[in-house]
Design an enzyme around this catalytic site. Sequence first.
Site: not given
Length: 334
Positions: A115, A197, A200
């Site tokens: 991140k 994957k 969202k």
Amino acid sequence: MLDTKKTIFSGMQPSGMVTLGNYLGALNNWTKLQDEYNCLYCIVDMHAITVRQDPAKLRKQAKELLMQYIAVGLDPEKNIIYYQSHVPQHAELSWVLNCYTYMGELSRMTQFKEKSQRHAENINSGLFTYPVLMAADILLYQADLVPVGEDQRQHLEITRDIAERFNGIYGDVFTMPEPYIGKVGARIMALQDPTRKMSKSDENKNNTIALLDEPAVIMNKIKRAVTDSDNEIRFGEDKPGISNLLSIYCAVTGKTPAQAEAEFANTSYGAFKVAVGEAVVANLEPIQKKVKELEKNQDYMDSVIRSGAEKASRIAEKTLRKVHKKVGFPPRIK
Ligand code: TRP
């Protein structure tokens, strides 16, 4: 009454629209645990702000996530469902646990490394201490079991390390949480890049199907999903796109991989995609209907929000008091 049920805790970030991946990989399984366990399902809005969020959108997504928890079948009477930010004990315990967590441990977290690369302009200390807040979430409720995906395994490990360290110093304060390995949920991949994957927070909306997408949108996204250049409909590592669509089909229809392969043995990719799209639309229809009903019932939603936070806070406060006492904070005067 002696409560012998084990406690389960899990959370989801309101950082985007809930996807079919979230549903088939997590939410749908949570609904199967509600009779056998004491379950807490948190909407972790405090985790979400470790990356920059638009305030209005965040608020909307949190509310939608709550409605979708209920719409997929999580009963607010049986489970404690609530917003993390409504239960201040999460932040309070997180602070204490920060003082029992090493910089070195946190620096090793893969998700932090990823991140901070992805959000290089905003490597804030919340992003760094994110796993400590997650440890607080879990430990506050003395959770026995935590259903998490592969990507959160390391955070559960550090939670256990923190708990063990704290218990080692002060005696048995925290229950040692274990990962919950149930019937594994389907692992749904991004439609345009089936080696990743479905997420969202994906910028490319063609990668994801949102639970609340309109039927026409769902059909369209599935029609555009990447496949491959032969015409066999079967599972295979060499066929990530088709395998993903087959997984989706099996998950929403309850059919086995073998049944699905047999069913589509002589079908074109085009017709197969239509069948998958229709199966998804049919599966999501009752959920979407329920969300629309909940949207109209603000009083009910308010009561769920209020009572969820109250129930969670009552449990959390017990643990927090114990922790405060152990570390040496002065007692409160009534
Ligand atoms: N970090 C988790 C995720 O992004 C969400 C989460 C926060 C969580 N607190 C938790 C999951 C506690 C399980 C238990 O997926």
